[in-house]
Scaffold this motif. Sequence first.
Motif, PDB file in Angstrom:
ATOM      1  N   LEU A  87      -6.978  18.029 -14.262  1.00 23.59           N
ATOM      2  CA  LEU A  87      -7.258  17.884 -13.059  1.00 23.59           C
ATOM      3  C   LEU A  87      -7.904  16.699 -12.608  1.00 23.59           C
ATOM      4  O   LEU A  87      -7.766  16.400 -11.609  1.00 23.59           O
ATOM      5  CB  LEU A  87      -8.248  19.299 -12.969  1.00 23.59           C
ATOM      6  N   LEU A  88      -8.659  16.636 -13.420  1.00 24.84           N
ATOM      7  CA  LEU A  88      -9.497  15.226 -13.120  1.00 24.84           C
ATOM      8  C   LEU A  88      -8.669  14.005 -12.857  1.00 24.84           C
ATOM      9  O   LEU A  88      -8.690  13.330 -11.751  1.00 24.84           O
ATOM     10  CB  LEU A  88     -10.163  14.679 -14.223  1.00 24.84           C
ATOM     11  N   ALA A  89      -7.573  13.874 -13.956  1.00 28.44           N
ATOM     12  CA  ALA A  89      -7.023  12.535 -13.869  1.00 28.44           C
ATOM     13  C   ALA A  89      -6.059  12.703 -12.194  1.00 28.44           C
ATOM     14  O   ALA A  89      -5.965  11.460 -11.632  1.00 28.44           O
ATOM     15  CB  ALA A  89      -5.341  12.874 -14.610  1.00 28.44           C
ATOM     16  N   SER A  90      -5.418  13.992 -11.411  1.00 24.88           N
ATOM     17  CA  SER A  90      -4.486  14.575 -10.843  1.00 24.88           C
ATOM     18  C   SER A  90      -5.530  14.118  -9.942  1.00 24.88           C
ATOM     19  O   SER A  90      -5.056  13.733  -8.924  1.00 24.88           O
ATOM     20  CB  SER A  90      -3.837  16.031 -10.791  1.00 24.88           C
ATOM     21  N   ILE A  91      -6.838  14.202  -9.691  1.00 25.80           N
ATOM     22  CA  ILE A  91      -7.552  14.176  -8.540  1.00 25.80           C
ATOM     23  C   ILE A  91      -7.578  13.033  -8.749  1.00 25.80           C
ATOM     24  O   ILE A  91      -7.305  12.439  -6.762  1.00 25.80           O
ATOM     25  CB  ILE A  91      -8.670  15.201  -8.533  1.00 25.80           C
ATOM     26  N   VAL A  92      -7.672  12.678  -9.001  1.00 27.44           N
ATOM     27  CA  VAL A  92      -8.347  10.663  -9.315  1.00 27.44           C
ATOM     28  C   VAL A  92      -7.107   9.538  -8.674  1.00 27.44           C
ATOM     29  O   VAL A  92      -7.066   8.779  -7.526  1.00 27.44           O
ATOM     30  CB  VAL A  92      -8.485  10.079 -10.467  1.00 27.44           C
ATOM     31  N   LEU A  93      -5.559  10.175  -9.132  1.00 28.34           N
ATOM     32  CA  LEU A  93      -4.843   9.720  -8.964  1.00 28.34           C
ATOM     33  C   LEU A  93      -4.188  10.099  -7.013  1.00 28.34           C
ATOM     34  O   LEU A  93      -3.927   9.005  -6.178  1.00 28.34           O
ATOM     35  CB  LEU A  93      -3.450  10.438  -9.517  1.00 28.34           C
ATOM     36  N   PRO A 105       0.828  -1.890   0.575  1.00 28.22           N
ATOM     37  CA  PRO A 105       0.032   0.037  -0.183  1.00 28.22           C
ATOM     38  C   PRO A 105       0.957   1.216   0.083  1.00 28.22           C
ATOM     39  O   PRO A 105       0.621   2.163  -0.966  1.00 28.22           O
ATOM     40  CB  PRO A 105      -0.909   0.103   1.252  1.00 28.22           C
ATOM     41  N   GLY A 106       2.306   1.301   0.965  1.00 31.76           N
ATOM     42  CA  GLY A 106       2.867   2.031   0.559  1.00 31.76           C
ATOM     43  C   GLY A 106       3.340   2.622  -0.465  1.00 31.76           C
ATOM     44  O   GLY A 106       3.741   4.076  -0.790  1.00 31.76           O
ATOM     45  N   ILE A 107       4.075   1.689  -0.973  1.00 35.37           N
ATOM     46  CA  ILE A 107       4.547   1.498  -2.431  1.00 35.37           C
ATOM     47  C   ILE A 107       3.523   2.268  -2.947  1.00 35.37           C
ATOM     48  O   ILE A 107       4.354   3.065  -4.351  1.00 35.37           O
ATOM     49  CB  ILE A 107       5.682   0.350  -2.754  1.00 35.37           C
ATOM     50  N   ILE A 108       2.727   1.519  -3.250  1.00 35.48           N
ATOM     51  CA  ILE A 108       1.690   2.004  -4.531  1.00 35.48           C
ATOM     52  C   ILE A 108       1.030   3.422  -4.258  1.00 35.48           C
ATOM     53  O   ILE A 108       1.355   4.487  -5.227  1.00 35.48           O
ATOM     54  CB  ILE A 108       0.553   1.025  -4.828  1.00 35.48           C
ATOM     55  N   ALA A 109       0.953   3.713  -3.342  1.00 37.46           N
ATOM     56  CA  ALA A 109       0.209   5.160  -2.804  1.00 37.46           C
ATOM     57  C   ALA A 109       1.643   6.264  -2.961  1.00 37.46           C
ATOM     58  O   ALA A 109       1.992   7.394  -3.792  1.00 37.46           O
ATOM     59  CB  ALA A 109       0.264   4.985  -1.400  1.00 37.46           C
ATOM     60  N   GLY A 110       3.136   5.728  -3.067  1.00 35.69           N
ATOM     61  CA  GLY A 110       4.278   6.969  -3.433  1.00 35.69           C
ATOM     62  C   GLY A 110       4.327   6.591  -4.717  1.00 35.69           C
ATOM     63  O   GLY A 110       4.317   7.536  -5.633  1.00 35.69           O
ATOM     64  N   ALA A 111       4.137   5.030  -5.963  1.00 37.39           N
ATOM     65  CA  ALA A 111       3.839   5.453  -6.470  1.00 37.39           C
ATOM     66  C   ALA A 111       3.272   6.129  -7.773  1.00 37.39           C
ATOM     67  O   ALA A 111       3.126   7.007  -8.230  1.00 37.39           O
ATOM     68  CB  ALA A 111       3.590   4.227  -7.000  1.00 37.39           C
ATOM     69  N   LEU A 112       2.380   6.952  -6.797  1.00 38.51           N
ATOM     70  CA  LEU A 112       1.158   7.115  -7.757  1.00 38.51           C
ATOM     71  C   LEU A 112       1.196   9.205  -7.615  1.00 38.51           C
ATOM     72  O   LEU A 112       1.500   9.119  -8.534  1.00 38.51           O
ATOM     73  CB  LEU A 112      -0.535   6.777  -7.205  1.00 38.51           C
ATOM     74  N   LEU A 113       2.001   8.513  -6.295  1.00 43.64           N
ATOM     75  CA  LEU A 113       2.751  10.359  -6.012  1.00 43.64           C
ATOM     76  C   LEU A 113       3.545  10.840  -7.009  1.00 43.64           C
ATOM     77  O   LEU A 113       3.609  12.108  -7.618  1.00 43.64           O
ATOM     78  CB  LEU A 113       2.683  10.151  -4.728  1.00 43.64           C
ATOM     79  N   ALA A 114       4.412   9.862  -7.050  1.00 43.20           N
ATOM     80  CA  ALA A 114       5.874  10.507  -8.292  1.00 43.20           C
ATOM     81  C   ALA A 114       4.859  10.192  -9.625  1.00 43.20           C
ATOM     82  O   ALA A 114       5.412  11.107 -10.249  1.00 43.20           O
ATOM     83  CB  ALA A 114       6.737   8.993  -8.765  1.00 43.20           C
ATOM     84  N   PHE A 115       3.863   9.578 -10.562  1.00 38.47           N
ATOM     85  CA  PHE A 115       3.141  10.109 -10.823  1.00 38.47           C
ATOM     86  C   PHE A 115       2.449  11.440 -11.505  1.00 38.47           C
ATOM     87  O   PHE A 115       2.964  11.636 -12.308  1.00 38.47           O
ATOM     88  CB  PHE A 115       2.243   8.827 -11.088  1.00 38.47           C
ATOM     89  N   THR A 116       1.737  10.897 -10.343  1.00 40.27           N
ATOM     90  CA  THR A 116       1.010  12.557 -10.304  1.00 40.27           C
ATOM     91  C   THR A 116       2.252  14.234 -10.358  1.00 40.27           C
ATOM     92  O   THR A 116       1.886  14.629 -11.293  1.00 40.27           O
ATOM     93  CB  THR A 116       0.496  12.642  -8.759  1.00 40.27           C
TER      94      THR A 116
END
Lengths: 394, 287
Positions: B268-274, B213-224
Amino acid sequence: MSTSGIELTVGLTRSATQGETGMGGMRPLERPIDVELVELTKVFDNGVVAVDRVSLQIHQGEFFSLLGPSGCGKTTTLRMIAGFEHPTSGEVLIEGRPMGNTPPFRRNVNTVFQNYALFPHMTVYDNVAFGLRMKRIPRDEIARRVREALQLVRLQGFEERYPRQLSGGQQQRVALARALVNRPRVLLLDEPLGALDLKLRKEMQLELKHLQMTVGITFIYVTHDQEEALTMSDRIAVMNAGRVLQVGTPVEIYERPSSRFVADFIGESNFLRGRVTEVGPGEVTVALDGGFPISVRCDQPPARGTEVTVAVRPEKIRIAPAEAPEANGLVRGRVEEVIYIGTDTFYVVRITDETVVRVRSQNDRNRLDGGQLLPVGTPVSLDWAPDAARVLTE
Amino acid sequence: MTSEATMPSALVLPKRRWRVSFGWLALYLNVVLAFVFLYAPIVVMSIFSFNASRQMQVWMGFTLDWYVRMLHDERVRIAAQNSLIVALVSTLVSTVIGTLAAMALERTRFRVKRLYEGAMYLPIIVPEIVMAIALLVFFNLAFTWLDRLFGLQLNFGLGTITIAHIAFSFPFVAVVVRARLADFDRTLEQAAQDLGATDWQTFRYITLPLLMPGIIAGALLAFTLSIDDFVITFFNAGVGSTTLPLEIYGRVRRGITPDVNALSTVMLLASIVLVLGSLLLQRRRTA
């Protein structure tokens, strides 16, 4: 439920002949040694000596307890057997083989951790199957052995649950099943009942003992609870400050404590200070502080003039009013406090200015004459059998 | 504070009430103002992306034309493609590096750990423009030397953008993963070892799944971070490596048009979702 209880017993027992339940066959101390500790020592980085030259021999199928207060080194000893800590010096031998720096996953022992350490992201089934999967055992055999192990701890039907959906007692059983399913030579248990409430703990004590007799695996059990150790163990090693003070059966430890610490830690003891005045064969006379000379049975009598402590258990002392005809007691005193607890009455008796003795008197018809407690202030005489007291030199 | 001195003491109760209600009023006002300043421009932008008029000043009716046009715009398609490539690659790499860095910082003790820790978190606090210029200078120097020493002719493009994105996003991954590692129960790993798992098996079956969960959260943050980035990307882009933020900037310079609004709204929408996904995963507890 398709398998009968007898079948699953055999499945988890090391072998049908060795897996005796203590009723027949070899006595525990005649069986081969499973775990041997030789001068085992652990000094931590900060210089604390956690375990100090501990030598023990634990026999096959024994329920062996390491008992001591917190910080006495019992858990560190267990962790060295499991392989989580490396000894500073000394050696752990399992089945006669020195372990050296053998990593935990290559030792034929399994641990039940204090907080169970169940894998939260796996179901009960996957938790129990974990060890077998690591050993690449065929899938259908895993299924069979997991089922057996869950039956053994009475958790059939819980396979798909996650640990967080189980009660403390159930989690405890999963932890046991997860360890036992591997059929280890030795099972190490680190205060496994510590997190349970008192009632459940009592139940689990008996259940653990029965389980151990069923599977016939050697248990090494770490606890700070003396009652727990006495209830379950074949033998107990009492530890304090990194050292083993005494090893023996529960009866030996309780009835013949070798040191003041053991006498105090296991159960309750009165300690009377005095000086040896006469040394006879198997018996010494001790003049207690305050003047009473008493004779105490003693196997290795200390020299005359030695300062000693005489330990007597409260329940071994007979108490009677001083004027009563049978009052030819060893020690005289005056009742200072009376504590009635239903089955028993505790009397606190002052025998000198410095010394009080606690007496535990059972409230049966003979002792409690006509329902009368001895009132506070009564002059009393105290008496005990010669072998009820112990002379302790340390 | 000042009212206390001027008011007679007999009026304590009403005064208190008044102060409480003033406090509440100030708080309400604060909330309202914050929402107005933060979200009014975004809301206006989104609304005007559906405006049938080319002009921003007047509302001429609802339309999805700008979204349709955007979908068929070749330049937007290429920019989106570039952005996705950069974001995916940089996310993948920075997630691995960030996770390893978190493990190293949380699990080991080494001599220069404090220094490494400080240096690693620097990209989080350094002004983005400074980071952008620093990377620009670095790449120029590197290209010069690679050319001189090996005759390698390299240039700015998607490669440099990706490397730059990795450089600024992996510390964020490390921070998020480390937070999860900090309350990791290590007896679980010992239990696995005890049950016969090797170091690798322990990592594979216990540590990694519990950190996921932490890794995926980090990945989503990096993607954003990657998909939104303008400053660093702008300085380290080359010909034909236009990303979406650069494309939007290019269009805005020629005047704000509804198609830019539409594009921005989608981003914006994509970022919010991520980000929401990232937050949800960070909050989730397995224990």
